[in-house]
Design an enzyme around this catalytic site. Structure first.
Site, PDB file in Angstrom:
ATOM      1  N   SER A 136       0.833  -1.213   0.000  1.00  0.00           N
ATOM      2  CA  SER A 136       0.000   0.000   0.000  1.00  0.00           C
ATOM      3  C   SER A 136       0.865   1.260   0.000  1.00  0.00           C
ATOM      4  O   SER A 136       1.971   1.267   0.560  1.00  0.00           O
ATOM      5  CB  SER A 136      -0.869  -0.009   1.260  1.00  0.00           C
ATOM      6  N   TYR A 160      -2.336   5.569  -4.074  1.00  0.00           N
ATOM      7  CA  TYR A 160      -3.326   6.611  -3.811  1.00  0.00           C
ATOM      8  C   TYR A 160      -2.810   7.853  -4.518  1.00  0.00           C
ATOM      9  O   TYR A 160      -1.640   8.213  -4.355  1.00  0.00           O
ATOM     10  CB  TYR A 160      -3.414   6.906  -2.310  1.00  0.00           C
ATOM     11  N   THR A 186      -6.281   2.902  -6.469  1.00  0.00           N
ATOM     12  CA  THR A 186      -7.483   2.797  -5.628  1.00  0.00           C
ATOM     13  C   THR A 186      -8.352   4.036  -5.790  1.00  0.00           C
ATOM     14  O   THR A 186      -7.874   5.163  -5.652  1.00  0.00           O
ATOM     15  CB  THR A 186      -7.089   2.606  -4.152  1.00  0.00           C
ATOM     16  N   LYS A 276      -8.816  -0.271  -8.571  1.00  0.00           N
ATOM     17  CA  LYS A 276      -9.362  -0.974  -7.390  1.00  0.00           C
ATOM     18  C   LYS A 276     -10.462  -0.145  -6.742  1.00  0.00           C
ATOM     19  O   LYS A 276     -10.248   1.031  -6.434  1.00  0.00           O
ATOM     20  CB  LYS A 276      -8.240  -1.216  -6.380  1.00  0.00           C
ATOM     21  N   HIS A 300     -13.595  -1.964  -0.466  1.00  0.00           N
ATOM     22  CA  HIS A 300     -12.520  -1.649   0.483  1.00  0.00           C
ATOM     23  C   HIS A 300     -12.756  -2.383   1.801  1.00  0.00           C
ATOM     24  O   HIS A 300     -12.498  -1.866   2.885  1.00  0.00           O
ATOM     25  CB  HIS A 300     -12.502  -0.140   0.712  1.00  0.00           C
TER      26      HIS A 300
END
Ligand SMILES: Cc1cc2nc3c(=O)[nH]c(=O)nc-3n(C[C@H](O)[C@H](O)[C@H](O)COP(=O)(O)O)c2cc1C
Length: 418
Positions: A136, A160, A186, A276, A300
């Site tokens: 992540s 992100y 995402t 995502k 999520h």
């Protein structure tokens, strides 16, 4: 009349072969865990409440997560008969490469908070099992350290897109340089969801010592020992720390991201681009038209918009509409290998585990993640054999009936004139 006899010591001996006691308590605990729920119970005992709740919890009333898990429980399997299933092949291809199992590890933030081994344990276990690991943007281990922990396996990076675009672009380039072959972009996080458990626990990064946290620490000395004797918990890729998770997310996220950002990422990254957090058929079609390589149907893990659609229910229609144009994959709610088998049968190319991985991690670090993968593998193999299917590609919609408790009332009925 039943005939009785007096047992001879010679007859008793074979009945008294006690299992050898394993003096390694961690191994004993993990091998006694037969399900992901068992690992969750160990995790809960061994991890401070705030960290456990941050992982276990979801947004608002946690309805999305409960519904997603219920949807998997409501699967009815339809087995075939009399086919040779003496061996089963669980391997598959996804985003241009192999995976030994039809699932990978989903991206999770703050992973070293759950257990000090964090992403290194996840990436190492994934590499050993031959499945992909996703790091992540909010990870607590750097891109390069993950590569070192899983040098020969597949590493993916979850991006992100932040207010400061430059940070996101640099991360993309770093991931590419370290040989990460896939990016997850995402898109379900314009702002942070309301994680009420975190608010109630006064949970913050880094954790604050209060009377409650100290009392809660007493039965969990090892977590605190690890926490205090290893490098401080911080984002490996970002400099922003301090505040609740929601506040940190809100500082980093940009609610103005849009389809233009997708194009920029596409230009920056030559590997596979996967979006995502797709939650309806129209968006899936739009992404297929834009030429992305794959999507993750996901809410999520119920941590963003509560009452969001259950990905597993969206799956058949999305696969029907775009399944030939891009690879449709899925997460949210997976707690059992049977959930994975059901998803594949309904057309998912691949699946991901978030909490199932973290429960293993909290229960026992690297060995705990290994145990998670082992449990899910056993369940997948057993379910496939009992369905009389010997390869992932043989799973078809006919193998699954989705028993539905929740039926949408058509919007037309609501808006029709009286
Ligand atoms: C503790 C935790 C942290 C997460 N952090 C991220 C993240 O940083 N980025 C992201 O795209 N998804 C994140 N997710 C969502 C997961 O990638 C995944 O979509 C979700 O966990 C799937 O649901 P499951 O937990 O029921 O398997 C996180 C999930 C959890 C549980």
């Amino acid at each position: 009349m039943v005939q009785r006899q007096i047992p001879k010591p010679r007859d008793l001996a074979p009945l008294m072969q006690f299992k050898k006691f394993d003096f390694n308590a961690s191994r004993r605990r993990l091998s006694a865990a037969l399900t992901i729920e068992d690992l969750r119970a160990i995790a809960k005992r061994r991890t401070p409440k705030a960290a456990f709740d941050y992982t276990d919890g979801a947004a608002e009333g946690e309805l999305s997560l409960a519904r997603a898990r219920q949807a998997f429980e409501d699967v009815e399997f339809n087995p075939s008969i009399l086919r040779d299933v003496s061996t089963v092949d669980t391997s598959t291809e996804i985003f241009g490469g192999p995976s030994a199992l039809p699932f990978g590890i989903a991206p999770t933030g703050f992973t070293r908070l759950m257990h000090t081994e964090g992403e290194v344990a996840g990436a190492g276990a994934a590499g050993a099992a031959g499945i992909p690991f996703t790091l992540s943007t909010l990870g607590t281990t750097s891109i390069e350290e993950v590569k070192a922990a899983n040098p020969h396996g597949r590493n993916w990076f979850q991006l992100y897109v932040m207010k400061d675009r430059q940070i996101s672009y640099e991360l993309t380039e770093r991931a590419s340089a370290a040989g990460f072959d896939t990016i997850f972009f995402t898109v379900d996080t314009p702002i942070a969801g309301a994680r009420l458990r975190d608010k109630r626990n006064g949970f913050s990064i880094p954790p604050q010592l209060t009377i409650n946290t100290i009392l809660n620490a007493i039965p969990r000395p090892w977590w605190w020992y690890d926490f205090l004797t290893t490098p401080p918990l911080e984002f490996a890729s970002l400099t922003s720390t301090g505040g609740t998770v929601g506040e940190l997310l809100d500082k980093a996220m940009d609610p103005s991201i849009n389809f233009e950002d997708l194009k920029t990422i596409r230009e920056l990254f030559s590997g596979k681009l996967v979006v995502k957090g797709v939650q309806n058929v129209e968006d899936a079609k739009k992404l297929a038209d834009l030429g992305v390589d794959g999507i993750v149907l996901s809410n999520h893990g119920g941590r963003q918009l509560d009452r969001a659609p259950v990905p597993f229910y969206l799956l058949p229609e999305v696969v029907r509409e775009v399944g030939n144009d891009l690879e449709v994959t899925l997460d949210t709610g997976i707690m059992n290998g049977a959930d994975i088998v059901a998803s594949l049968a309904l057309g998912a190319k691949f699946t991901y585990i978030g909490r199932a991985y973290l429960y293993g991690l909290m229960a026992g670090g690297r060995a705990g993640v290994d145990r998670t993968i082992e449990i899910l593998t056993d369940q997948i193999v057993r379910t496939m054999k009992l369905l009389e299917v010997s390869e992932v590609g043989e799973l078809e919609p006919k193998h699954v009936t989705q028993l539905r408790r929740l039926q949408p009332r058509s919007t037309a009925a609501v808006t029709a004139p009286h």
